[in-house]
Motif scaffolding. Structure first.
Motif, PDB file in Angstrom:
ATOM      1  N   TRP A  98       0.807  -1.217   0.000  1.00 36.05           N
ATOM      2  CA  TRP A  98       0.000   0.000   0.000  1.00 36.05           C
ATOM      3  C   TRP A  98       0.840   1.267   0.000  1.00 36.05           C
ATOM      4  N   MET A  99       2.028   1.209   0.538  1.00 36.49           N
ATOM      5  CA  MET A  99       2.795   2.417   0.857  1.00 36.49           C
ATOM      6  C   MET A  99       3.371   3.075  -0.395  1.00 36.49           C
ATOM      7  N   THR A 100       3.665   4.361  -0.235  1.00 38.47           N
ATOM      8  CA  THR A 100       4.428   5.073  -1.257  1.00 38.47           C
ATOM      9  C   THR A 100       5.855   5.338  -0.796  1.00 38.47           C
ATOM     10  N   ARG A 101       6.087   5.299   0.530  1.00 34.46           N
ATOM     11  CA  ARG A 101       7.462   5.472   1.028  1.00 34.46           C
ATOM     12  C   ARG A 101       7.563   5.041   2.484  1.00 34.46           C
ATOM     13  N   ILE A 102       8.808   4.813   2.899  1.00 39.97           N
ATOM     14  CA  ILE A 102       9.132   4.567   4.300  1.00 39.97           C
ATOM     15  C   ILE A 102       9.901   5.770   4.808  1.00 39.97           C
ATOM     16  N   ALA A 103       9.524   6.278   5.969  1.00 42.16           N
ATOM     17  CA  ALA A 103      10.200   7.437   6.555  1.00 42.16           C
ATOM     18  C   ALA A 103      10.977   7.008   7.796  1.00 42.16           C
ATOM     19  N   THR A 104      12.194   7.492   7.892  1.00 43.21           N
ATOM     20  CA  THR A 104      13.011   7.230   9.068  1.00 43.21           C
ATOM     21  C   THR A 104      12.540   8.092  10.234  1.00 43.21           C
ATOM     22  N   VAL A 105      12.429   7.485  11.399  1.00 44.25           N
ATOM     23  CA  VAL A 105      12.145   8.206  12.637  1.00 44.25           C
ATOM     24  C   VAL A 105      13.460   8.257  13.413  1.00 44.25           C
ATOM     25  N   GLY A 106      14.016   9.457  13.550  1.00 43.64           N
ATOM     26  CA  GLY A 106      15.365   9.586  14.081  1.00 43.64           C
ATOM     27  C   GLY A 106      15.425   9.849  15.573  1.00 43.64           C
ATOM     28  N   ARG A 107      16.664   9.838  16.068  1.00 45.42           N
ATOM     29  CA  ARG A 107      16.933  10.188  17.461  1.00 45.42           C
ATOM     30  C   ARG A 107      18.287  10.876  17.539  1.00 45.42           C
ATOM     31  N   MET A 108      18.419  11.777  18.494  1.00 43.62           N
ATOM     32  CA  MET A 108      19.687  12.420  18.798  1.00 43.62           C
ATOM     33  C   MET A 108      19.943  12.229  20.290  1.00 43.62           C
ATOM     34  N   THR A 109      21.057  11.588  20.615  1.00 39.71           N
ATOM     35  CA  THR A 109      21.316  11.181  21.989  1.00 39.71           C
ATOM     36  C   THR A 109      22.609  11.780  22.502  1.00 39.71           C
ATOM     37  N   HIS A 110      22.555  12.283  23.735  1.00 38.52           N
ATOM     38  CA  HIS A 110      23.753  12.756  24.437  1.00 38.52           C
ATOM     39  C   HIS A 110      24.027  11.816  25.605  1.00 38.52           C
ATOM     40  N   TYR A 111      25.240  11.233  25.597  1.00 34.90           N
ATOM     41  CA  TYR A 111      25.670  10.329  26.655  1.00 34.90           C
ATOM     42  C   TYR A 111      26.714  11.050  27.504  1.00 34.90           C
ATOM     43  N   PRO A 112      26.389  11.514  28.705  1.00 36.03           N
ATOM     44  CA  PRO A 112      27.358  12.270  29.513  1.00 36.03           C
ATOM     45  C   PRO A 112      28.601  11.445  29.841  1.00 36.03           C
ATOM     46  N   LEU A 113      29.766  12.062  29.698  1.00 40.14           N
ATOM     47  CA  LEU A 113      31.022  11.372  29.984  1.00 40.14           C
ATOM     48  C   LEU A 113      31.153  11.012  31.460  1.00 40.14           C
ATOM     49  N   VAL A 114      30.462  11.752  32.321  1.00 42.37           N
ATOM     50  CA  VAL A 114      30.584  11.517  33.762  1.00 42.37           C
ATOM     51  C   VAL A 114      29.744  10.332  34.227  1.00 42.37           C
ATOM     52  N   ALA A 115      29.017   9.692  33.308  1.00 44.46           N
ATOM     53  CA  ALA A 115      28.163   8.558  33.670  1.00 44.46           C
ATOM     54  C   ALA A 115      28.671   7.295  32.979  1.00 44.46           C
ATOM     55  N   PRO A 116      29.503   6.488  33.671  1.00 48.19           N
ATOM     56  CA  PRO A 116      30.105   5.303  33.038  1.00 48.19           C
ATOM     57  C   PRO A 116      29.079   4.320  32.482  1.00 48.19           C
ATOM     58  N   ARG A 117      27.980   4.079  33.204  1.00 46.67           N
ATOM     59  CA  ARG A 117      26.984   3.129  32.709  1.00 46.67           C
ATOM     60  C   ARG A 117      26.356   3.610  31.408  1.00 46.67           C
ATOM     61  N   VAL A 118      26.189   4.922  31.300  1.00 44.03           N
ATOM     62  CA  VAL A 118      25.615   5.479  30.082  1.00 44.03           C
ATOM     63  C   VAL A 118      26.583   5.315  28.918  1.00 44.03           C
ATOM     64  N   GLN A 119      27.882   5.416  29.186  1.00 48.55           N
ATOM     65  CA  GLN A 119      28.865   5.191  28.132  1.00 48.55           C
ATOM     66  C   GLN A 119      28.827   3.742  27.647  1.00 48.55           C
ATOM     67  N   LEU A 120      28.580   2.820  28.571  1.00 47.00           N
ATOM     68  CA  LEU A 120      28.406   1.424  28.161  1.00 47.00           C
ATOM     69  C   LEU A 120      27.167   1.267  27.287  1.00 47.00           C
ATOM     70  N   LEU A 121      26.110   2.006  27.639  1.00 48.89           N
ATOM     71  CA  LEU A 121      24.895   1.975  26.829  1.00 48.89           C
ATOM     72  C   LEU A 121      25.151   2.564  25.441  1.00 48.89           C
ATOM     73  N   ARG A 122      25.992   3.572  25.401  1.00 55.84           N
ATOM     74  CA  ARG A 122      26.372   4.174  24.106  1.00 55.84           C
ATOM     75  C   ARG A 122      27.054   3.123  23.225  1.00 55.84           C
ATOM     76  N   LEU A 123      27.961   2.333  23.813  1.00 54.12           N
ATOM     77  CA  LEU A 123      28.625   1.276  23.050  1.00 54.12           C
ATOM     78  C   LEU A 123      27.619   0.235  22.569  1.00 54.12           C
ATOM     79  N   LYS A 124      26.650  -0.075  23.421  1.00 53.16           N
ATOM     80  CA  LYS A 124      25.624  -1.041  23.040  1.00 53.16           C
ATOM     81  C   LYS A 124      24.825  -0.528  21.852  1.00 53.16           C
TER      82      LYS A 124
END
Length: 383
Positions: free
Chosen positions: A332-358
């Motif tokens: 049915w479709m005429t196109r697929i659209a990307t739904v984006g994200r912009m993420t900031h991973y604070p350097l002072v949060a080690p667990r968040v940096q691991l999540l960034r790698l994931k």
């Protein structure tokens, strides 16, 4: 000089309702989910374990922007994470701040976030439109405010653009689908065995805001008879856990002139529904369902075809069919659209940096498996 006023309780926003509406009208492709009415309903039903942070950006005493944010506690394999993000929660596919100049507004809001105690582990702007990514809007504002930004894909959504005419759209479908549509419409519609009632009130301002609970109840009963009645996700319109939320949204969308509800009748019996929201000809398909009788007679194709044809007649702009089930929607479709994200991973949060790698590793795996290339190929094929 722009300044920011932070609001943490939605009741305190009532005094800016008129200005919120003014900014909603100035925001490109704004949806029902960006109205103050929806935010207050969302907070009423889903506020548990969340903190509301609505940033009002003012130029002297004039409100020039609204940045609705929420701190959400999310469970990950690395433990609980506090994520500062938009409050959409995947009820829709796109979200943004409200402003005539969104980049300047977002930059000032981010500066305010820097100046206040950090109550979040990760800053994640999700549900970004392709135009946001192309114009570097969110990424640019984050960089200007001193935040690093990692671009990613949150999801993909299927769209039908109502350009040209119904006949032109039909000619662009596959021969099999085109044959199915014509055969089924002739079989059922021309013999008056099926009819489509599509209800789209104009809103409270013009005195057209009957909620039509009869149609709502028909849609709910059909949902209970379909796969949705057995779903355990808690996100279908018939699910008791969210039924009061759906009802509150139904009233608000009706009063705002943003409800779009279609019921398919087979021999005068309701057998299928499409429950949508609409703004300025942009239709978002929240849920749809078919009763067993409709599936038995193959009326799913009839419902979709009649809805699309009616949108062409109404000069709608597009139908967002939502993410997932790409194989069923592809024809049915005429196109697929990307739904984006912009993420900031604070350097002072080690667990968040691991999540960034994931997240980085998942993106690499997607590229290696060809998932993103398949999406890109689909875009080029149907454009």
């Amino acid at each position: 000089m722009l300044r920011v006023l932070e609001i943490n309780e939605p009741e305190a926003l009532s005094h800016v309702r008129g200005n919120w509406q003014r900014l909603w009208e100035a925001t490109q492709d704004a949806t029902f989910f960006q109205t103050l009415e929806w935010l207050q309903i969302y907070w009423k039903h889903f506020r548990e374990d969340k903190k509301l942070r609505v940033l009002l950006v003012l130029d002297d005493q004039r409100l020039v922007g609204v940045v609705p944010l929420v701190v959400v506690n999310e469970s990950t394999r690395l433990g609980n994470m506090r994520v500062l993000t938009y409050p959409l929660s995947d009820w829709g596919t796109h979200f943004s701040l409200l402003a005539a100049d969104p980049q300047v507004t977002l930059r000032r809001a981010l500066q305010h976030i820097q100046e206040t105690p950090r109550d979040w582990d990760m800053l994640d702007f999700r549900w970004l439109a392709e135009s946001d990514l192309e114009l570097n809007l969110t990424a640019g504002a984050m960089a200007d405010a001193g935040y690093s930004a990692d671009q990613g894909v949150w999801n993909e959504t299927v769209l039908i653009d109502f350009e040209g005419t119904w006949d032109e759209y039909l000619r662009a479908r596959s021969p099999k689908l085109r044959s199915d549509i014509r055969r089924n419409l002739k079989r059922f519609e021309q013999t008056n065995r099926v009819t489509l009632e599509r209800y789209r009130p104009q809103g409270k301002l013009v005195g057209d805001c009957d909620p039509r609970w009869d149609l709502f109840r028909q849609a709910t009963r059909i949902a209970e008879q379909s796969w949705q009645g057995h779903s355990t996700t808690g996100t279908t319109i018939s699910h008791r856990a969210i039924r009061s939320y759906i009802k509150d949204c139904h009233i608000a969308a009706t009063e705002l002139g943003m409800l779009d509800l279609a019921i398919l009748y087979f021999e005068d019996r309701p057998v299928g529904f499409c429950y949508n929201y609409v703004s300025d000809g942009r239709v978002f398909g929240l849920r749809r369902g078919d009763a067993p009788e409709a599936r038995h007679h193959g009326l799913g194709t009839v419902l979709t075809a009649m809805l699309i044809r009616d949108s062409f007649d109404r000069s709608d702009k597009h139908l967002d069919m939502g993410p997932g089930s790409f194989e069923a929607k592809r024809r049915w479709m005429t196109r697929i659209a990307t739904v984006g994200r912009m993420t900031h991973y604070p350097l002072v949060a080690p667990r968040v940096q691991l999540l960034r790698l994931k997240h980085w590793w998942k993106a690499c795996c997607d590229r290696k498996s060809g998932r993103l290339q398949a999406v890109a190929s689909s875009k080029s094929t149907v454009s």
